[in-house]
Design an enzyme around this catalytic site. Structure first.
Site, mmCIF file in Angstrom:
data_model
loop_
_atom_site.group_PDB
_atom_site.id
_atom_site.type_symbol
_atom_site.label_atom_id
_atom_site.label_comp_id
_atom_site.label_asym_id
_atom_site.label_seq_id
_atom_site.Cartn_x
_atom_site.Cartn_y
_atom_site.Cartn_z
ATOM 1 C CB THR A 77 -0.611 -81.087 64.215
ATOM 2 O OG1 THR A 77 -0.849 -80.950 62.776
ATOM 3 C CG2 THR A 77 -1.875 -80.665 64.930
ATOM 4 C CG ASP A 93 25.431 -82.187 43.991
ATOM 5 O OD1 ASP A 93 25.141 -81.221 44.955
ATOM 6 O OD2 ASP A 93 25.708 -83.555 44.284
ATOM 7 N N GLY A 122 4.843 -84.504 62.400
ATOM 8 C CA GLY A 122 4.480 -84.047 63.765
ATOM 9 C C GLY A 122 4.386 -82.556 64.025
ATOM 10 C CG HIS A 162 25.272 -88.203 45.957
ATOM 11 N ND1 HIS A 162 25.287 -87.841 44.581
ATOM 12 C CD2 HIS A 162 25.118 -87.102 46.542
ATOM 13 C CE1 HIS A 162 25.227 -86.717 44.363
ATOM 14 N NE2 HIS A 162 24.868 -86.134 45.479
ATOM 15 C CD GLU A 163 24.001 -86.399 50.255
ATOM 16 O OE1 GLU A 163 24.653 -85.270 50.601
ATOM 17 O OE2 GLU A 163 23.051 -86.227 49.291
ATOM 18 N N GLY A 194 7.404 -79.321 56.462
ATOM 19 C CA GLY A 194 8.130 -80.547 56.380
ATOM 20 C C GLY A 194 6.815 -81.368 55.929
HETATM 21 P P1 ADP Z 1 1.920 -83.358 60.722
HETATM 22 O O1 ADP Z 1 0.760 -82.122 61.393
HETATM 23 O O2 ADP Z 1 3.192 -82.843 60.454
HETATM 24 O O3 ADP Z 1 0.986 -83.735 59.312
HETATM 25 P P2 ADP Z 1 0.839 -84.423 63.070
HETATM 26 O O4 ADP Z 1 1.269 -83.596 64.176
HETATM 27 O O5 ADP Z 1 -0.598 -84.616 62.549
HETATM 28 O O6 ADP Z 1 1.657 -84.385 61.766
HETATM 29 O O7 ADP Z 1 1.296 -85.945 63.442
HETATM 30 C C1 ADP Z 1 0.080 -87.075 63.568
HETATM 31 C C2 ADP Z 1 0.542 -88.157 64.514
HETATM 32 O O8 ADP Z 1 1.751 -88.851 64.247
HETATM 33 C C3 ADP Z 1 0.656 -87.620 65.869
HETATM 34 O O9 ADP Z 1 -0.724 -87.328 66.419
HETATM 35 C C4 ADP Z 1 1.539 -88.432 66.577
HETATM 36 O O10 ADP Z 1 0.773 -89.394 66.957
HETATM 37 C C5 ADP Z 1 2.490 -89.064 65.387
HETATM 38 N N1 ADP Z 1 3.754 -88.311 65.548
HETATM 39 C C6 ADP Z 1 4.188 -87.647 64.397
HETATM 40 N N2 ADP Z 1 5.329 -87.312 64.936
HETATM 41 C C7 ADP Z 1 5.678 -87.732 65.750
HETATM 42 C C8 ADP Z 1 6.746 -87.638 66.959
HETATM 43 N N3 ADP Z 1 8.069 -86.637 66.505
HETATM 44 N N4 ADP Z 1 6.729 -87.997 68.108
HETATM 45 C C9 ADP Z 1 5.780 -88.776 68.341
HETATM 46 N N5 ADP Z 1 4.497 -88.946 67.665
HETATM 47 C C10 ADP Z 1 4.529 -88.390 66.294
HETATM 48 ZN ZN ZN Z 2 24.925 -84.054 46.126
HETATM 49 MG MG MG Z 3 -1.007 -81.843 60.708
#
Ligand code: ADP
Ligand code: ZN
Ligand code: MG
Length: 585
Positions: free
Chosen positions: A197, A493, A195, A415-416, A190
């Site tokens: 990590t 589509d 989020g 569209h959707e 994604g």
């Molecule tokens: P990615 O690894 O997908 O690039 P991270 O996990 O490093 O993203 O996210 C970076 C920061 O953004 C996290 O440390 C958190 O503070 C915030 N964050 C991202 N997604 C969320 C979530 N679903 N809920 C709470 N905080 C989030």
């Molecule tokens: Zn479409």
């Molecule tokens: Mg990350």
């Protein structure tokens, strides 16, 4: 230059330079010692003016007169010279006068040279250790990470998909006794900041096992083989911890797991292959009972080497999408939780932050907190959020245009809903599970997910209806915004509907041009392709007209669903049921 990293080495170096300078200066003074010819010396000798003579092997001897002046003269180099001088009552030394003033800088020099040598030896020792540690990785385990699912707001589907892994990590033997095979690898994919990590950390935290985090780019080194040996070390380390269980997290896995580009085997690709192979070997090397789970993260699933995604490797793929409005509300609440919060309307901010990732929301709130702090405000207020919003937007808008304009959002929504509405009307047995305007890797603007009915054969009527649903998006755009404002969003589509209609006519014997003939079997023969294309076009055109009519007839309904979608950003089947849309035409 690395030696200079130890700044204390500058002390002996400057001492050395100073003492060297002092010495040169003194020697310059010394060299001003006058020279007298041997004849003049002999005169001094006979007139008993001389107090001391310094004889060395050098071509000159030094003479000190009784009145204190010194000069140099030629060395007589006769074996009995010393004796003669002594007989005349002159002090004779067989070395130069110990110039006490000179001994200090010399001693200083010696000390500083020695300390420079010692210091540089030490730091080069460090350097050589650094070279050695190239193949040992600093994957420090966060033993008791206090992350858990409460730190992850929204992302419910993703959390649900990793719950069993947490359970497995807590109790691998139980799963083994059932003969259940757990995924060894989980691939989180994604956009950045969604989020991934965070979720991986939370899995380790929930299961209470150590978390070993590395990044794919750590493995790409100049030296071939280093990456592979680092991988082996990483797994050894993870296995060797006291619990024997662990979560290994490999961020940016695309750095080592990119699709091999075949012909182009330039520089680092050899290295990458070795690293990737080492990873695959390690992953197939440990068995299910061990309780080691590898979680990897990437922004682009489609860029990865398919070898990575096969069963037994990263065989569970979980998409982490951008948060929709309700998730954003949860994220905002989460990040405001431990901050002094004033009159902030969280729901309103969730609306304003469409297409923000979790990281971006976190950034927004952090900026607001900084501004509030600067202003010495007791709490973080709406006005601070406003200021932070323009700062954050300005920063991001320059970088990428992910702040999507309102009109684009509206077009995506119509569209959707166009797809969904046509599907509701003509394929009422297919349940629409999700409509969203949050972009995903599956669809550029948004997407509509419907669960097709289970059936063995697809009849002509059904295929036509499928084309109708596919054309519903474009039809809605045209009906609502006018034929001049149709967008590129329908590309996928149209690809799919073209493919279905082409197959109907050329493969399934559902057309007129070829009748029951199969085009694949006729590929060498001279088929009139124009005629086939013409028939495809006629079919699609007539279907499109029909679809537009459905949209026009149900415009009111289209608008109603679209407005709800714009408000909620994601609609599930329940939301559609609540709207009580009559399904049959
Ligand atoms: P990615 O690894 O997908 O690039 P991270 O996990 O490093 O993203 O996210 C970076 C920061 O953004 C996290 O440390 C958190 O503070 C915030 N964050 C991202 N997604 C969320 C979530 N679903 N809920 C709470 N905080 C989030
Ligand atoms: Zn479409
Ligand atoms: Mg990350």
């Amino acid at each position: 230059m690395k030696m200079l990293k130890n700044k204390f080495i500058l002390i002996p170096i400057s001492v050395l330079i100073l003492s060297l300078g002092l010495l040169v200066f003194m020697n310059y003074n010394n060299s001003s010692i006058s020279y007298k010819s041997y004849i003049l010396f002999e005169k001094d000798l006979s007139s008993k003016n001389i107090s001391t003579i310094y004889i060395t092997d050098s071509p000159k001897i030094r003479v000190q007169l009784k009145n204190g002046t010194t000069y140099e003269t030629d060395n007589p180099r006769t074996p009995d010279a010393k004796e003669t001088f002594l007989e005349k009552g002159i002090n004779v030394f067989e070395n130069y006068p110990a110039n006490s003033r000179q001994t200090y800088p010399i001693a200083l020099m010696a000390i500083s040279i020695i300390s420079i040598i010692i210091m540089s030896l030490k730091s080069s020792g460090k350097a050589s250790k650094r070279v050695l540690s190239l193949d040992s990785l600093d994957a420090t385990a966060v033993e008791d990470s206090n992350y858990n699912f409460n730190n992850v707001a929204g992302n419910e589907e993703a959390k649900e998909s990793v719950k069993d892994v947490v359970d497995f990590l807590k109790n691998p033997e139980k799963y083994a006794s059932y003969g259940a095979r757990m995924p060894k690898g989980i691939m989180l994919y994604g956009q950045p900041g969604t989020g991934k990590t965070l979720l991986a950390r939370a899995v380790a935290g929930e299961a209470d096992v150590p978390f070993y985090a590395v990044s794919g780019s750590d493995f790409i080194q100049v030296y071939v083989g280093v990456g592979a040996s680092r991988i082996r070390q990483l797994f050894k380390k993870a296995r060797g911890n006291s619990q024997g269980k662990a979560v290994i997290f490999i961020d940016e896995i695309d750095a080592i797991g990119k699709k091999r580009s075949g012909s182009n085997s330039s520089g680092g690709s050899d290295e990458r292959d070795q690293t990737l192979n080492a990873l695959l070997t390690e992953m197939s090397g440990f068995d299910e009972k061990e309780g080691i789970v590898v979680i990897a993260a990437t922004n682009r699933l489609d860029m990865l080497d398919p070898a990575l995604l096969r069963p037994g490797r990263f065989d569970r793929h979980i998409e982490i999408t951008l948060p929709d409005i309700s998730s954003r509300e949860k994220i905002i609440n989460l990040h405001l939780k431990n901050k002094p919060m004033g009159n902030i309307n969280v729901h309103e901010w969730a609306q304003k932050t469409s297409y923000f990732s979790g990281a971006k929301i976190e950034n927004l709130i952090n900026e607001a907190a900084i501004i509030a702090c600067k202003e010495d405000s007791v709490t973080i207020e709406n006005k601070h959020m406003d200021k932070a919003f323009s700062i954050v937007l300005a920063g991001y808008e320059k970088k990428n245009r992910d702040y999507i304009r309102d009109i684009d959002r509206k077009i995506t929504a119509y569209h959707e809903v166009g797809h969904a509405l046509v599907s509701l009307k003509i394929l009422p047995n297919e349940k629409i599970s999700k409509i969203t305007i949050i972009p995903s890797t599956k669809g550029a603007g948004g997407y509509t997910l419907s669960i097709p009915e289970d059936k063995l054969y697809e009849n002509k009527d059904y295929l036509k209806r499928r084309i109708m649903v596919l054309l519903g998006g474009r039809a809605a755009e045209e009906v609502v915004f006018g034929s001049n404002y149709i967008t590129t969003g329908a590309r996928n589509d149209l690809q799919r509907s073209t493919s279905i209609s082409f197959n109907m006519i050329t493969q399934y014997g559902m057309g007129k041009t070829l009748g029951l003939l199969n085009m694949q079997e006729l590929h060498d023969l001279n088929i009139n392709q124009d005629e086939i294309i013409h028939e495809c076009k006629k079919l699609i055109d007539s279907i499109y007209t029909e679809v537009k009519n459905i949209i026009i007839e149900n415009r009111h309904c289209l608008k109603k669903i679209t407005e709800l979608l714009l408000e909620k950003e994601t609609l599930f089947s329940k939301d559609l049921e609540d709207l009580k849309i009559t399904t049959h035409r």
